[in-house]
Enzyme design. Structure first.
Site, PDB file in Angstrom:
ATOM      1  N   ASP A 137      -1.131   6.917  -2.591  1.00 18.43           N
ATOM      2  CA  ASP A 137      -2.366   7.806  -3.398  1.00 18.43           C
ATOM      3  C   ASP A 137      -2.506   8.876  -2.277  1.00 18.43           C
ATOM      4  O   ASP A 137      -2.059   9.047  -1.288  1.00 18.43           O
ATOM      5  CB  ASP A 137      -3.626   6.813  -3.753  1.00 18.43           C
ATOM      6  CG  ASP A 137      -4.260   6.427  -2.466  1.00 18.43           C
ATOM      7  OD1 ASP A 137      -4.427   7.008  -1.271  1.00 18.43           O
ATOM      8  OD2 ASP A 137      -4.520   4.925  -2.373  1.00 18.43           O
ATOM      9  N   HIS A 152       5.971   5.624   2.717  1.00 16.62           N
ATOM     10  CA  HIS A 152       6.028   5.084   1.804  1.00 16.62           C
ATOM     11  C   HIS A 152       6.109   6.092   0.375  1.00 16.62           C
ATOM     12  O   HIS A 152       6.350   5.912  -0.741  1.00 16.62           O
ATOM     13  CB  HIS A 152       5.490   4.052   1.314  1.00 16.62           C
ATOM     14  CG  HIS A 152       5.852   2.639   2.215  1.00 16.62           C
ATOM     15  ND1 HIS A 152       5.038   1.542   2.185  1.00 16.62           N
ATOM     16  CD2 HIS A 152       6.687   2.614   3.231  1.00 16.62           C
ATOM     17  CE1 HIS A 152       5.667   0.751   3.022  1.00 16.62           C
ATOM     18  NE2 HIS A 152       6.351   1.173   3.532  1.00 16.62           N
ATOM     19  N   ASN A 269      -9.656  -5.628   8.623  1.00 16.37           N
ATOM     20  CA  ASN A 269      -9.119  -6.165   7.349  1.00 16.37           C
ATOM     21  C   ASN A 269     -10.106  -7.429   7.046  1.00 16.37           C
ATOM     22  O   ASN A 269     -10.918  -7.858   8.033  1.00 16.37           O
ATOM     23  CB  ASN A 269      -7.772  -6.966   8.023  1.00 16.37           C
ATOM     24  CG  ASN A 269      -6.825  -7.233   6.744  1.00 16.37           C
ATOM     25  OD1 ASN A 269      -7.141  -8.127   5.682  1.00 16.37           O
ATOM     26  ND2 ASN A 269      -5.779  -6.685   6.846  1.00 16.37           N
TER      27      ASN A 269
HETATM   28  C1  BJW Z   1      -8.576  -4.950   3.020  1.00 14.55           C
HETATM   29  C2  BJW Z   1      -9.660  -4.527   2.138  1.00 14.55           C
HETATM   30  C3  BJW Z   1     -10.809  -3.867   2.452  1.00 14.55           C
HETATM   31  C4  BJW Z   1      -8.054  -5.637   1.108  1.00 14.55           C
HETATM   32  N1  BJW Z   1     -10.961  -3.599   3.782  1.00 14.55           N
HETATM   33  N2  BJW Z   1      -8.780  -4.657   4.134  1.00 14.55           N
HETATM   34  C5  BJW Z   1      12.640  -6.984   8.529  1.00 14.55           C
HETATM   35  C6  BJW Z   1      12.507  -8.337   8.283  1.00 14.55           C
HETATM   36  C7  BJW Z   1      12.316  -8.914   7.199  1.00 14.55           C
HETATM   37  C8  BJW Z   1      12.459  -8.029   5.986  1.00 14.55           C
HETATM   38  C9  BJW Z   1      12.745  -6.656   6.181  1.00 14.55           C
HETATM   39  C10 BJW Z   1      12.979  -6.241   7.386  1.00 14.55           C
HETATM   40  N3  BJW Z   1      12.995  -4.787   7.585  1.00 14.55           N
HETATM   41  C11 BJW Z   1      13.178  -4.409   6.046  1.00 14.55           C
HETATM   42  C12 BJW Z   1      13.065  -5.551   5.334  1.00 14.55           C
HETATM   43  C13 BJW Z   1      13.053  -5.681   3.911  1.00 14.55           C
HETATM   44  C14 BJW Z   1      11.660  -5.202   3.225  1.00 14.55           C
HETATM   45  C15 BJW Z   1      10.610  -5.691   3.886  1.00 14.55           C
HETATM   46  O1  BJW Z   1       9.661  -5.489   4.657  1.00 14.55           O
HETATM   47  N4  BJW Z   1      10.365  -7.088   3.209  1.00 14.55           N
HETATM   48  C16 BJW Z   1       9.324  -7.949   3.181  1.00 14.55           C
HETATM   49  C17 BJW Z   1       8.534  -8.151   2.011  1.00 14.55           C
HETATM   50  C18 BJW Z   1       9.609  -9.016   4.473  1.00 14.55           C
HETATM   51  N5  BJW Z   1      11.306  -3.660   3.613  1.00 14.55           N
HETATM   52  C19 BJW Z   1      12.133  -2.813   3.105  1.00 14.55           C
HETATM   53  O2  BJW Z   1      12.842  -2.911   2.108  1.00 14.55           O
HETATM   54  C20 BJW Z   1      11.580  -1.340   3.506  1.00 14.55           C
HETATM   55  N6  BJW Z   1      13.125  -0.721   3.777  1.00 14.55           N
HETATM   56  C21 BJW Z   1      13.804  -0.632   4.879  1.00 14.55           C
HETATM   57  O3  BJW Z   1      13.005  -1.386   6.141  1.00 14.55           O
HETATM   58  O4  BJW Z   1      15.009  -0.089   4.942  1.00 14.55           O
HETATM   59  C22 BJW Z   1      15.882  -0.624   6.048  1.00 14.55           C
HETATM   60  C23 BJW Z   1      16.250  -2.301   5.702  1.00 14.55           C
HETATM   61  C24 BJW Z   1      16.434  -2.747   4.214  1.00 14.55           C
HETATM   62  C25 BJW Z   1      16.493  -4.105   4.040  1.00 14.55           C
HETATM   63  C26 BJW Z   1      16.875  -5.027   4.910  1.00 14.55           C
HETATM   64  C27 BJW Z   1      16.744  -4.305   6.429  1.00 14.55           C
HETATM   65  C28 BJW Z   1      16.493  -3.041   6.735  1.00 14.55           C
HETATM   66  C29 BJW Z   1      11.056  -0.370   2.572  1.00 14.55           C
HETATM   67  C30 BJW Z   1       9.787  -0.942   2.176  1.00 14.55           C
HETATM   68  C31 BJW Z   1       9.040  -0.304   1.099  1.00 14.55           C
HETATM   69  C32 BJW Z   1       7.967  -0.884   0.510  1.00 14.55           C
HETATM   70  N7  BJW Z   1       7.501  -0.255  -0.622  1.00 14.55           N
HETATM   71  C33 BJW Z   1       6.385  -0.539  -1.365  1.00 14.55           C
HETATM   72  C34 BJW Z   1       6.119  -0.050  -2.510  1.00 14.55           C
HETATM   73  C35 BJW Z   1       6.174   1.463  -2.345  1.00 14.55           C
HETATM   74  C36 BJW Z   1       5.638   2.294  -3.542  1.00 14.55           C
HETATM   75  C37 BJW Z   1       4.578   1.553  -4.229  1.00 14.55           C
HETATM   76  O5  BJW Z   1       3.397   1.507  -3.895  1.00 14.55           O
HETATM   77  O6  BJW Z   1       4.798   1.338  -5.482  1.00 14.55           O
HETATM   78  O7  BJW Z   1       5.234  -0.062  -0.302  1.00 14.55           O
HETATM   79  S1  BJW Z   1       6.025  -2.426  -1.406  1.00 14.55           S
HETATM   80  C38 BJW Z   1       4.389  -2.542  -1.198  1.00 14.55           C
HETATM   81  O8  BJW Z   1       3.991  -3.138   0.040  1.00 14.55           O
HETATM   82  C39 BJW Z   1       3.926  -0.867  -0.955  1.00 14.55           C
HETATM   83  C40 BJW Z   1       2.996  -1.177   0.493  1.00 14.55           C
HETATM   84  O9  BJW Z   1       2.887   0.005   0.836  1.00 14.55           O
HETATM   85  C41 BJW Z   1       3.628  -2.120   1.169  1.00 14.55           C
HETATM   86  C42 BJW Z   1       2.524  -2.673   2.071  1.00 14.55           C
HETATM   87  O10 BJW Z   1       1.641  -3.335   1.655  1.00 14.55           O
HETATM   88  P1  BJW Z   1      -0.123  -3.309   2.056  1.00 14.55           P
HETATM   89  O11 BJW Z   1      -0.241  -1.992   2.074  1.00 14.55           O
HETATM   90  O12 BJW Z   1      -0.004  -3.910   3.613  1.00 14.55           O
HETATM   91  O13 BJW Z   1      -0.714  -3.931   0.979  1.00 14.55           O
HETATM   92  P2  BJW Z   1      -1.152  -5.222   0.752  1.00 14.55           P
HETATM   93  O14 BJW Z   1      -1.580  -5.555  -0.590  1.00 14.55           O
HETATM   94  O15 BJW Z   1       0.113  -6.482   1.147  1.00 14.55           O
HETATM   95  O16 BJW Z   1      -2.452  -5.846   1.906  1.00 14.55           O
HETATM   96  C43 BJW Z   1      -3.440  -5.250   1.641  1.00 14.55           C
HETATM   97  C44 BJW Z   1      -4.216  -5.795   2.850  1.00 14.55           C
HETATM   98  O17 BJW Z   1      -5.651  -5.161   2.873  1.00 14.55           O
HETATM   99  C45 BJW Z   1      -4.607  -7.311   3.022  1.00 14.55           C
HETATM  100  O18 BJW Z   1      -4.269  -7.902   4.192  1.00 14.55           O
HETATM  101  C46 BJW Z   1      -5.993  -7.459   2.501  1.00 14.55           C
HETATM  102  O19 BJW Z   1      -6.525  -8.704   3.232  1.00 14.55           O
HETATM  103  C47 BJW Z   1      -6.525  -6.098   3.199  1.00 14.55           C
HETATM  104  N8  BJW Z   1      -7.908  -5.844   2.338  1.00 14.55           N
HETATM  105  N9  BJW Z   1      -9.311  -5.163   0.680  1.00 14.55           N
HETATM  106  C48 BJW Z   1     -10.175  -3.969   4.552  1.00 14.55           C
HETATM  107  N10 BJW Z   1     -11.681  -3.443   1.559  1.00 14.55           N
END
Ligand code: BJW
Ligand code: ZN
Length: 302
Positions: A137, A152, A269
């Site tokens: 956003d 992202h 968090n």
């Molecule tokens: C509050 C609150 C309040 C709520 N106050 N807090 C190494 C190890 C294992 C796997 C991998 C690795 N490296 C890469 C990977 C694969 C993959 C990955 O990480 N997978 C995991 C699931 C394990 N990563 C990728 O594919 C990345 N690419 C990459 O690294 O390329 C090289 C590579 C590829 C493959 C293998 C190895 C290397 C790309 C990642 C792209 C993520 N894309 C998304 C979508 C983006 C577009 C969209 O928004 O639609 O990004 S997925 C989604 O998750 C989005 C977010 O940015 C991202 C993170 O989520 P976030 O922001 O943390 O949100 P939540 O909902 O998870 O958490 C919210 C938090 O807020 C919670 O903790 C709540 O408690 C808290 N909260 N209210 C304070 N008021």
């Protein structure tokens, strides 16, 4: 336990494309003493603030991984992939149309405003704040933050799958066929929009299919942005990790990487995360409540 964690941390670092370092893992539980954090904050010259979906939660933007956070019957990892987009671009566009319209209608909350106000105030003192955000956003920018690294991508940008042309696009609806499409409820059927009616490239004769300019799972992050993130991680002397579950890489290792240099890292968090124990401070609660007092003007600044 600490040794086990250190091993997991090292594996996480090896799997990502950024520079690898290892270092000490904090051997005490993170502090939730705000006076202690305020002392550290008052001395910091370069502050990196890593944000995730939780920073926008109090603006009404849904996060990804809480209970029941699905769009129709799918989770984000089912839709935010290159495979899902090539298999069913209509469904993925409906999902992003929903999130795009939502993002366009929301306003920054107290956490975004506290971060932006802190950046402006510290700049006048020769200190710096950079936001490294996973949010797609525009709320940090709307709040007034100037130094924002969007790792992202952005839901208000499109990229052509044929010619690669990237455009900022805040039009609503983005195209006639997506007007009022993308309702998230379980019983809503796919609109099955023909591919030639989805957003198309306006560059000369291209007319290629557009996609949201966001980083899907399995795609690499923009190397220019990662280089800038790398520099900020190496130079910051305080880091805040706000509203992220710290499970998506490479962003999940940014905070622990900084902590491994012996730099204070404070997590804000509503819950603990798998990375909490690497950090020096943890403030539990909604960041719209916890961040403003943490970043407020210090007596010594007046
Ligand atoms: C509050 C609150 C309040 C709520 N106050 N807090 C190494 C190890 C294992 C796997 C991998 C690795 N490296 C890469 C990977 C694969 C993959 C990955 O990480 N997978 C995991 C699931 C394990 N990563 C990728 O594919 C990345 N690419 C990459 O690294 O390329 C090289 C590579 C590829 C493959 C293998 C190895 C290397 C790309 C990642 C792209 C993520 N894309 C998304 C979508 C983006 C577009 C969209 O928004 O639609 O990004 S997925 C989604 O998750 C989005 C977010 O940015 C991202 C993170 O989520 P976030 O922001 O943390 O949100 P939540 O909902 O998870 O958490 C919210 C938090 O807020 C919670 O903790 C709540 O408690 C808290 N909260 N209210 C304070 N008021
Ligand atoms: Zn094009």
């Amino acid at each position: 336990m600490l040794l086990q964690k250190r091993a997991v941390f090292t594996v996480g670092l090896r799997m990502c494309s950024t520079h690898v370092t290892t270092g000490p893992v904090p051997d005490t539980r993170p502090s939730s003493d705000m006076s202690d954090f305020r002392r550290v904050f008052s001395k910091a010259k370069h502050i990196a603030i890593i944000t995730g979906a939780g920073v926008s939660a109090e603006s009404g933007v849904p996060t990804f991984r809480a209970e029941n956070e699905r769009w129709r019957k799918w989770q984000s990892q089912d839709l935010a992939t290159p495979e899902a987009f090539s298999r069913n671009p209509s469904r993925v566009w409906e999902f992003y149309n929903y999130r795009r319209e939502m993002a366009l209608s929301k306003k920054p909350n107290a956490a975004h405003l506290a971060i932006a106000e802190c950046e402006a105030r510290l700049r006048k003192q020769g200190r710096s704040v950079v936001v490294i955000t996973q949010c797609i956003d525009d709320l940090h920018r709307q709040a007034g933050s100037k130094r924002v690294l969007k790792i992202h991508g952005s839901v208000t940008e499109t990229r052509c799958v044929s010619c690669g042309h990237m455009t900022v696009n805040r039009r609503s609806p983005i195209c006639p066929a997506l007007k009022d499409k993308g309702a998230p409820h379980l019983d809503v059927a796919d609109a099955q929009i023909p591919v030639d009616k989805l957003p198309r490239c306006g560059e000369s004769d291209c007319h290629g299919l557009l996609r949201p300019n966001v980083v899907f799972f399995g795609e690499t992050l923009d190397s220019h942005i990662l280089t800038k993130v790398e520099k900020e991680m190496e130079t910051c002397d305080l880091c805040l990790v706000v509203g992220t579950s710290s499970i998506v890489y490479p962003a999940a290792m940014f905070g622990p990487r900084i902590a491994s240099r012996g730099i204070p890292v404070a997590e804000f968090n509503t819950n603990t995360t798998p990375k909490t124990e690497y950090f020096t401070h943890h403030f539990q609660g909604p960041c719209g409540t916890t961040l403003p007092p943490a970043l407020a003007q210090h007596e010594s600044e007046v």
